[in-house]
Structures are given as structure tokens and as C-alpha cells.
Design a protein around this motif. Sequence first.
Motif, PDB file in Angstrom:
ATOM      1  N   ILE A 115      40.498  36.186  36.001  1.00 37.99           N
ATOM      2  CA  ILE A 115      41.021  36.677  34.721  1.00 37.99           C
ATOM      3  C   ILE A 115      41.958  37.856  34.937  1.00 37.99           C
ATOM      4  O   ILE A 115      43.028  37.937  34.342  1.00 37.99           O
ATOM      5  N   ASN A 116      41.553  38.765  35.812  1.00 39.94           N
ATOM      6  CA  ASN A 116      42.354  39.967  36.078  1.00 39.94           C
ATOM      7  C   ASN A 116      42.188  40.355  37.546  1.00 39.94           C
ATOM      8  O   ASN A 116      41.179  40.958  37.916  1.00 39.94           O
ATOM      9  N   ALA A 129      38.152  33.279  30.302  1.00 37.61           N
ATOM     10  CA  ALA A 129      39.061  34.226  29.641  1.00 37.61           C
ATOM     11  C   ALA A 129      38.933  34.141  28.122  1.00 37.61           C
ATOM     12  O   ALA A 129      39.087  35.153  27.422  1.00 37.61           O
ATOM     13  N   LYS A 130      38.609  32.978  27.599  1.00 37.25           N
ATOM     14  CA  LYS A 130      38.549  32.812  26.149  1.00 37.25           C
ATOM     15  C   LYS A 130      37.378  33.553  25.523  1.00 37.25           C
ATOM     16  O   LYS A 130      37.376  33.803  24.323  1.00 37.25           O
ATOM     17  N   ASN A 155      38.141  38.056  27.244  1.00 38.72           N
ATOM     18  CA  ASN A 155      39.320  38.901  26.976  1.00 38.72           C
ATOM     19  C   ASN A 155      39.154  39.624  25.648  1.00 38.72           C
ATOM     20  O   ASN A 155      39.512  39.131  24.619  1.00 38.72           O
TER      21      ASN A 155
END
Length: 382
Positions: free
Chosen positions: A31-32, A378-379, A382
Motif C-alpha cells: 500500500i505504501n 488498500a480499500k 487507506n
Amino acid sequence: MKQVLLIGIGGVYNYGCEAIVRGTVEILKRINPQIKIAYASYNFEDDKRRLKDCDVKIIPRSHAKRWSLANIIRKCLSYVGIYYSLPFDKTDWISDFDTVFSIGGDMYTLSPQNKYDTALPTFLHRCQAKGLKYILWGASVGKFEKNPKALRFFSRHLPKIDLIVAREYNTIEYLHSLGVDGNSILAPDPAFFVKNPAYPVSSHTGTVVGINLSPLSALYKYGNLKLAVQRQSEALIRLMDAMQCRLMLIPHVLSPNANDNDLSYMKLIYGEMPEKYQSKIRIVESDPGFVGIKDFIRQCDFVVAARMHCAINAITMSVPTLLLSYSEKAKGMAEHVYGTKEAVIGLTEFENTTVVVNKLKNWNFTSRLEEIQKYDFAKILN
């Protein structure tokens, strides 16, 4: 999320806990890539060695002192019917973090004696009060009905968590029954996202069945380990006769506590078996960790597992896996992976050789592994 703290487990001598740490790092880095992840460890040196190739900062922690003033006062008050919970850590060191993940799949369940511990939830709630997001991660929750005090505590506590990420259907259904639905969501266990090493194709003659049995599950269902060892050694003998197979005993937790150590427990079972059966059994004694144990799992035609993460480990290696259930979580995981609860049997039902053999010889369950590993975290994060 930029600075994440993972906390809650006793140590990654439990390969399932190792898998949660490794899988969580993999998920969050996808994700990051710049995210900073720390894991607070009670077993700093051992965990540092086991996780040396994992992109996580390990923070040493010490156990709360049993005879601290706060603990003495709490104990004295309990004798007059006044109860309060102590967090298992101070919170003066968490200011660098913005999110705290409660890791450890069974932290929010009852013990074999139907006891519960409020130390971790209380600590995490205090982190939340200081501005951190509080995520219950990769968890199974409940059931608490056998302990009314636990049911009252968690019924109040669970709705306050920012996000509950449950790893199987039964937990989601149970949370909804408690009215906890606005902050809970189903997502795969982090262990599904630990990368598999590249192995050559396994080849062998005859049938090899991998067996994972644990003293923790035995205490839940049998009440004492002596009885469990006797019953389960007899069950393995009958299984070997019926399947004409060899066994590989696969420990997934090597705890310093004998009541939670798969290796020492399965050695007791092995010791109860006649020599002619022992000669057809291999015990994995090398302590290779979650990733290393995959090399042994891949050599099996089937795996029968009491430990949830041993089952997940085998599933990720595409080995047909029969889950042994001592709580609701195995049923939920079987449904999550295979779309049916038929891929799970009760722990004591393992003694019914006919049932076990029929399931293994007529295995027709299709794994949803590829779909599970495509899940987009991510959904929800985030």
C-alpha cells in the motif's frame, strides 16, 4: 498511516505469529512502500533472529512486574469485589506512531479455562485515547457466552475499536450477533500473503500425511494432556493402517510453555506408538520457522492441522488441508478457503478414522487461494 505499531503477541516462536508479522509487513508495504512498521517484542533477541530478513523494526519490551504496586492494589481490591483492568504497558513511548495493530489471532477469545484478559484491550484503548487509530487485525473473536463477565467487557469494548479486520466468516457473524457491525469487515489472514520460496517439484512414493496436533487444542477438548496423548496416538495408528501411509509430524509452535509446544506434545504422542509405526513417522525438529516449514509441508499429500496458521501454511502450498476444530474459527476458515465447512472436523472427531479417511480419499474441495491473495487491503486501510 505512516508509522505503525504491531503489538499483542508473545513471540514469533509461534510460527503463526511470525506469519502475521511477515504478512502484515508485506500488505502494508504494498500500500505504501515508505511506511514505517515496528513490532513490540517480549522476546527481543529471539524475534530479531527469526525476523532478520523482514523489513520491520523490533522494539524490546519487558513484562509487567507481578509485584508492582498497581498489581498489588488491584489484587487486594478484587477480594472485596472491586475489579479493574491494568494495561500491560505504559503509553509514554507511543507518540511516534499514528496507528496501532492488535496482532495475534486469538487474543480476543476465551482460554481453555474460559478465562479472559483485559490487559491488551485496555492498553490499546489508551493508545486510541492518545490519538492513535486502533485496528484489531487478522483476528478471530469470541465466543464469550461461557464467561458472562467477558461477554459484558467485550460487548462494550468491541464497538469502540476503529476497525476490526476479521479473518473468517464465523467471527463476522458473531460480531453481528453482538451488534458490532459498523466497524467490522472480513479480509484474509495476513499469513496468506507471506511469499513462498521457490522449490523443486516434490516427488515421493506412497502417501504422506502431514499432522499438526497441539497441546493447546487438546486442553480445550480433552481437559488433560495425558488423555489426549493416548487418544490421539491411537487415532494416528488407525489412520496409518487405513491409509497405508507414512506421517510427518509438523509442529507450528515451539513455545517455552510445554502446554503450548507442539513439538514436545507430538513427541509424547510418538512415544506412545509401537516401534513398527514409529519407523514410518518423521518429526520435524529443526525449528525452521513459518517460511522454512513450507519445505516439509510441500512433501505431504495431505495435511491435517489443529493450528490455524499451520493449515493456512499448507493451503498456500496447495496441499489439501483438513482443519481440526477446537473453536469456531476453523469452521469459518474452511468456509473462507473451500466454500464449505465440510473441510473441517471437530478435534475429538479426529478419533473417528472412517470420517477422516473418507474425507482425505474423496477430497474434492477447491481452494480459493488465488482469489484470496488478490484481496486489495488498500480499500479498507487507506
